[in-house]
Structures are given as structure tokens and as C-alpha cells.
Design a protein around this motif. Structure first.
Motif, PDB file in Angstrom:
ATOM      1  N   LEU A 114      38.011  44.057  17.325  1.00  0.00           N
ATOM      2  CA  LEU A 114      36.707  44.719  17.331  1.00  0.00           C
ATOM      3  C   LEU A 114      35.759  44.041  18.323  1.00  0.00           C
ATOM      4  CD1 LEU A 114      36.212  45.335  13.493  1.00  0.00           C
ATOM      5  CD2 LEU A 114      36.572  47.081  15.253  1.00  0.00           C
ATOM      6  N   GLN A 115      35.764  42.709  18.335  1.00  0.00           N
ATOM      7  CA  GLN A 115      34.918  41.974  19.268  1.00  0.00           C
ATOM      8  C   GLN A 115      35.323  42.266  20.714  1.00  0.00           C
ATOM      9  OE1 GLN A 115      35.416  37.714  19.219  1.00  0.00           O
ATOM     10  NE2 GLN A 115      33.386  37.328  20.080  1.00  0.00           N
ATOM     11  N   ALA A 116      36.635  42.295  20.972  1.00  0.00           N
ATOM     12  CA  ALA A 116      37.120  42.561  22.325  1.00  0.00           C
ATOM     13  C   ALA A 116      36.766  43.970  22.773  1.00  0.00           C
ATOM     14  CB  ALA A 116      38.632  42.351  22.377  1.00  0.00           C
ATOM     15  N   ASN A 117      36.789  44.918  21.867  1.00  0.00           N
ATOM     16  CA  ASN A 117      36.418  46.287  22.235  1.00  0.00           C
ATOM     17  C   ASN A 117      34.953  46.371  22.642  1.00  0.00           C
ATOM     18  OD1 ASN A 117      38.419  48.712  21.890  1.00  0.00           O
ATOM     19  ND2 ASN A 117      38.969  47.277  20.252  1.00  0.00           N
ATOM     20  N   SER A 134      39.683  50.927  25.799  1.00  0.00           N
ATOM     21  CA  SER A 134      40.206  50.639  24.462  1.00  0.00           C
ATOM     22  C   SER A 134      40.971  49.337  24.514  1.00  0.00           C
ATOM     23  CB  SER A 134      41.132  51.767  23.971  1.00  0.00           C
ATOM     24  OG  SER A 134      40.427  52.984  23.805  1.00  0.00           O
ATOM     25  N   VAL A 135      40.895  48.553  23.426  1.00  0.00           N
ATOM     26  CA  VAL A 135      41.582  47.263  23.360  1.00  0.00           C
ATOM     27  C   VAL A 135      42.392  47.211  22.070  1.00  0.00           C
ATOM     28  CG1 VAL A 135      41.326  44.755  23.344  1.00  0.00           C
ATOM     29  CG2 VAL A 135      39.717  46.159  24.651  1.00  0.00           C
ATOM     30  N   TYR A 136      43.636  46.726  22.188  1.00  0.00           N
ATOM     31  CA  TYR A 136      44.522  46.627  21.023  1.00  0.00           C
ATOM     32  C   TYR A 136      45.137  45.230  20.978  1.00  0.00           C
ATOM     33  CZ  TYR A 136      44.041  51.663  21.409  1.00  0.00           C
ATOM     34  OH  TYR A 136      43.515  52.921  21.519  1.00  0.00           O
ATOM     35  N   ALA A 137      45.315  44.699  19.781  1.00  0.00           N
ATOM     36  CA  ALA A 137      45.873  43.357  19.611  1.00  0.00           C
ATOM     37  C   ALA A 137      46.999  43.389  18.594  1.00  0.00           C
ATOM     38  CB  ALA A 137      44.779  42.384  19.165  1.00  0.00           C
ATOM     39  N   TRP A 138      47.981  42.512  18.779  1.00  0.00           N
ATOM     40  CA  TRP A 138      49.090  42.405  17.839  1.00  0.00           C
ATOM     41  C   TRP A 138      49.652  40.990  17.911  1.00  0.00           C
ATOM     42  CZ3 TRP A 138      49.124  44.819  22.477  1.00  0.00           C
ATOM     43  CH2 TRP A 138      50.104  44.441  23.405  1.00  0.00           C
ATOM     44  N   ALA A 168      43.740  51.578  34.455  1.00  0.00           N
ATOM     45  CA  ALA A 168      44.085  50.159  34.473  1.00  0.00           C
ATOM     46  C   ALA A 168      44.657  49.747  33.118  1.00  0.00           C
ATOM     47  CB  ALA A 168      42.863  49.307  34.804  1.00  0.00           C
ATOM     48  N   ILE A 169      45.781  49.025  33.161  1.00  0.00           N
ATOM     49  CA  ILE A 169      46.432  48.520  31.950  1.00  0.00           C
ATOM     50  C   ILE A 169      46.620  47.016  32.110  1.00  0.00           C
ATOM     51  CG2 ILE A 169      48.450  48.663  30.442  1.00  0.00           C
ATOM     52  CD1 ILE A 169      48.970  51.455  31.564  1.00  0.00           C
ATOM     53  N   HIS A 170      45.950  46.246  31.276  1.00  0.00           N
ATOM     54  CA  HIS A 170      46.055  44.785  31.316  1.00  0.00           C
ATOM     55  C   HIS A 170      46.660  44.307  30.001  1.00  0.00           C
ATOM     56  CE1 HIS A 170      43.406  44.673  34.866  1.00  0.00           C
ATOM     57  NE2 HIS A 170      42.676  45.563  34.231  1.00  0.00           N
ATOM     58  N   VAL A 171      47.744  43.562  30.080  1.00  0.00           N
ATOM     59  CA  VAL A 171      48.395  43.017  28.887  1.00  0.00           C
ATOM     60  C   VAL A 171      48.362  41.492  28.976  1.00  0.00           C
ATOM     61  CG1 VAL A 171      50.474  42.932  27.474  1.00  0.00           C
ATOM     62  CG2 VAL A 171      49.891  45.028  28.733  1.00  0.00           C
ATOM     63  N   ALA A 172      47.661  40.863  28.053  1.00  0.00           N
ATOM     64  CA  ALA A 172      47.536  39.405  28.041  1.00  0.00           C
ATOM     65  C   ALA A 172      48.251  38.851  26.812  1.00  0.00           C
ATOM     66  CB  ALA A 172      46.067  38.994  28.017  1.00  0.00           C
ATOM     67  N   GLU A 173      49.157  37.918  27.049  1.00  0.00           N
ATOM     68  CA  GLU A 173      49.866  37.237  25.971  1.00  0.00           C
ATOM     69  C   GLU A 173      49.297  35.827  25.851  1.00  0.00           C
ATOM     70  OE1 GLU A 173      54.464  36.301  24.501  1.00  0.00           O
ATOM     71  OE2 GLU A 173      54.060  37.224  26.459  1.00  0.00           O
ATOM     72  N   VAL A 174      48.866  35.463  24.654  1.00  0.00           N
ATOM     73  CA  VAL A 174      48.258  34.159  24.410  1.00  0.00           C
ATOM     74  C   VAL A 174      49.228  33.321  23.598  1.00  0.00           C
ATOM     75  CG1 VAL A 174      46.250  32.936  23.520  1.00  0.00           C
ATOM     76  CG2 VAL A 174      45.992  35.268  24.391  1.00  0.00           C
ATOM     77  N   ARG A 224      33.551  28.956  23.890  1.00  0.00           N
ATOM     78  CA  ARG A 224      34.400  29.632  24.868  1.00  0.00           C
ATOM     79  C   ARG A 224      35.646  30.158  24.153  1.00  0.00           C
ATOM     80  NH1 ARG A 224      34.133  29.573  30.231  1.00  0.00           N
ATOM     81  NH2 ARG A 224      35.965  30.206  31.422  1.00  0.00           N
ATOM     82  N   PRO A 225      35.500  31.244  23.402  1.00  0.00           N
ATOM     83  CA  PRO A 225      36.630  31.771  22.638  1.00  0.00           C
ATOM     84  C   PRO A 225      37.646  32.485  23.534  1.00  0.00           C
ATOM     85  CG  PRO A 225      34.725  33.189  22.395  1.00  0.00           C
ATOM     86  CD  PRO A 225      34.260  31.995  23.180  1.00  0.00           C
ATOM     87  N   HIS A 226      38.714  32.969  22.918  1.00  0.00           N
ATOM     88  CA  HIS A 226      39.786  33.643  23.663  1.00  0.00           C
ATOM     89  C   HIS A 226      39.272  34.862  24.430  1.00  0.00           C
ATOM     90  CE1 HIS A 226      43.092  31.235  22.215  1.00  0.00           C
ATOM     91  NE2 HIS A 226      42.754  31.434  20.949  1.00  0.00           N
ATOM     92  N   VAL A 227      38.352  35.611  23.830  1.00  0.00           N
ATOM     93  CA  VAL A 227      37.896  36.841  24.473  1.00  0.00           C
ATOM     94  C   VAL A 227      37.190  36.549  25.796  1.00  0.00           C
ATOM     95  CG1 VAL A 227      35.658  36.928  23.292  1.00  0.00           C
ATOM     96  CG2 VAL A 227      36.750  39.059  24.048  1.00  0.00           C
ATOM     97  N   VAL A 228      36.522  35.393  25.907  1.00  0.00           N
ATOM     98  CA  VAL A 228      35.863  35.009  27.158  1.00  0.00           C
ATOM     99  C   VAL A 228      36.903  34.685  28.228  1.00  0.00           C
ATOM    100  CG1 VAL A 228      34.374  33.315  28.272  1.00  0.00           C
ATOM    101  CG2 VAL A 228      33.780  34.207  26.004  1.00  0.00           C
ATOM    102  N   ASN A 229      37.915  33.899  27.851  1.00  0.00           N
ATOM    103  CA  ASN A 229      38.963  33.543  28.805  1.00  0.00           C
ATOM    104  C   ASN A 229      39.723  34.773  29.287  1.00  0.00           C
ATOM    105  OD1 ASN A 229      38.359  30.811  28.641  1.00  0.00           O
ATOM    106  ND2 ASN A 229      39.899  30.400  27.067  1.00  0.00           N
ATOM    107  N   ILE A 230      40.061  35.651  28.365  1.00  0.00           N
ATOM    108  CA  ILE A 230      40.786  36.869  28.745  1.00  0.00           C
ATOM    109  C   ILE A 230      39.907  37.749  29.624  1.00  0.00           C
ATOM    110  CG2 ILE A 230      41.823  38.986  27.846  1.00  0.00           C
ATOM    111  CD1 ILE A 230      42.664  37.376  25.372  1.00  0.00           C
ATOM    112  N   GLY A 231      38.632  37.845  29.286  1.00  0.00           N
ATOM    113  CA  GLY A 231      37.718  38.658  30.084  1.00  0.00           C
ATOM    114  C   GLY A 231      37.614  38.163  31.513  1.00  0.00           C
TER     115      GLY A 231
END
Length: 287
Positions: A114-117, A134-138, A168-174, A224-231
């Protein structure tokens, strides 16, 4: 690609030699077919080899499509939010069409989603001045993954185009997500389409796709949470992709047109070349 689809799909080592060869041949064929007809070409391949349906859908990127959820809000769909024939909305966390037992993220991952969206909705509005995201996480082994989708159709009245769009399709694996220095693996694909018909240019159709990968470690903290780094990774990747697309497609097209069209007459061009050759010969003579 989604957690549900991936769990039902055989690992590469479990595929037969024949199915592996068929998949490689199908993907090689898709790379040679017109990008503007990717959906038609993919449907034809699936009709020919139905057993490769899941693998082809997971391997071939298609222009993003739009659905509406129960709250009448639009969202983008792809293989990452698919479970069977249903697609999960990032806003309601419900599937369309309804799928009561569909895969959904954990509560903690849902909060991140929700935060990433919200973050990427602001990013889209700032950089694209419209469109849809749209942003999806799993969950994945050792961390989690997130898919960021952005779609923008060109305003025909303002741009003078018959059709145009950016997908644009961005897939980030953490990986090692709970550590202070996790690893981010980003795979980005951009699909560009543009059709125009004007008196000055004639009929112009430009379409293509570009995929780039990047991996790096970045510190994570409360500030500096994950959403900032991914952004930051997505922002930097998109900037590089736009520059590369301009050089590859528009720059190459300009070079081709410049090589087949000239404003000066043929006689002037020949005279210039003869003068250059004469000067080069004079300079090469020994004193």
C-alpha cells in the motif's frame, strides 16, 4: 512469476529436453517478430504449443492492460498479480473476477504494498503527468519481490499522434531483506509504441522494447526504508532507459534518413568529395 503461478510451474531441471527446446525456439521466434504484434504472436504460439502457456506468459512481456476493481478504481494487470484467470487489485486486495482463495501477501507485506502504491502513484504523476501505475509484492526465499507497473498513453490532440504509449515493468527482488545492507536485483522492461501520419513525415510507425538489469547493495534504516531504495533504483533505471531508447530508435532513424536524403545536389556532393580527395592527396605527398 506470481507466487501462485510459480509454485505450479516446473523448475528448468524438471522440464523435458523437448519442452526446453520448444520454449527456447518460441522465445527466439518472439524476438524476431514485430513488437507491435506481440499479443497476436504470443496467442498464436500458445495455440501451437498449449503446454508452454504458463512459461510463455511468464517470459514474454506484453503491453499492460487495465481492469476495474469492486471500488471502480482502475489497476494494471500482468502475470505478477494473476492467479488462474483472475487478477488482484492493489487497492482492494481482491481478485477480478472474484477468487475467494486467491493468493494474497502477508499483512506486513500488504502494508508495504500500500505504501509503495502511494509512492509510485506520486512518482507517476510527477514524471508522466498522467497515466496509471500499480505495485504488487510477494514473498520469495530470503526476502520479497515487488513489481512496479507504469502505463502512459500519449495525448493524441496534444502530440499529433494516431497512437502512442509507454509501458514500463520493473521487478525488484530484495534479498536478505531483514539485514542492514540488503541486495536489490532490478529487472526493467520498457515498451514504446508510436504511430503518426502527417504531411511532412508521411506514415511513421515506431515500436520496440528494451530490457536492462541491475544489482546492488544499499543500506536500509527507519529513515531510509526499502521503498526509498527501490524508488531510487527505478528512477535512475528509467532515466537511463529513456536515454538509450532515444539513441537506439530516434538516433538510428535519423542516421538512416540522413544517409538516404541530402539537401544538396548530387553534383555539389561529388565536387565536395573530389575536393576532399585532392586535399588528402596533397597532404600525403612527401616534402
Amino acid at each position: 512469476r506470481s507466487a501462485c503461478a510459480a509454485s505450479q510451474r516446473p523448475e528448468p531441471g524438471e522440464r523435458t529436453a523437448m519442452s526446453e527446446a520448444q520454449l527456447n525456439a518460441a522465445l527466439d521466434l518472439m524476438r524476431r517478430l514485430p513488437p507491435s504484434k506481440v499479443e497476436e504472436s504470443l496467442a498464436g504460439l500458445i495455440d501451437l504449443v498449449p503446454d508452454l502457456c504458463d512459461d510463455l506468459l511468464a517470459s514474454v512481456d506484453q503491453p499492460l492492460k487495465v481492469l476495474k476493481d469492486s471500488s471502480n478504481r482502475e489497476f494494471l494487470i500482468c502475470d505478477y498479480n494473476r492467479d488462474g484467470d483472475s487478477y488482484r487489485s492493489p487497492w482492494t486486495n481482491e481478485y477480478v473476477p472474484s477468487l475467494p482463495d486467491g493468493c494474497v501477501p502477508s499483512d506486513q507485506l500488504r502494508d508495504f504494498e500500500l505504501q509503495a502504491n502511494e509512492v509510485f502513484d506520486s512518482y507517476r504523476d510527477t514524471y508522466y503527468e498522467g497515466g496509471l501505475s500499480s505495485v504488487y509484492a510477494w514473498e520469495v526465499d530470503g526476502g520479497f519481490a515487488v513489481c512496479i507497473l507504469i502505463k502512459k498513453n500519449v495525448d493524441q490532440a496534444r502530440r499529433g499522434l494516431n497512437k502512442g504509449g509507454w509501458d514500463a515493468i520493473h521487478v525488484a527482488e530484495v534479498l536478505d531483506a531483514d539485514s542492514d545492507m540488503p541486495t536489490y536485483k532490478l529487472t526493467s522492461t520498457v515498451m514504446l509504441t508510436m504511430d503518426t501520419t502527417q504531411e511532412k513525415t508521411g506514415d511513421v510507425s515506431l515500436c520496440g522494447s528494451l530490457t536492462r538489469q541491475r544489482e546492488m547493495r544499499k543500506a536500509v534504516s527507519e529513515r531510509r526504508p526499502h521503498v526509498v531504495n527501490i524508488g531510487e533504483l527505478v528512477e535512475d533505471q528509467e532515466t537511463k532507459l529513456r536515454s538509450t531508447l532515444y539513441d537506439v530508435y530516434f538516433g538510428r532513424m535519423k542516421d538512416v534518413l540522413d544517409s538516404i536524403r541530402s539537401r544538396e545536389s548530387l553534383e555539389s556532393s561529388r565536387s565536395r568529395e573530389e575536393a576532399k580527395a585532392s586535399l588528402a592527396a596533397e597532404l600525403s605527398r612527401p616534402n
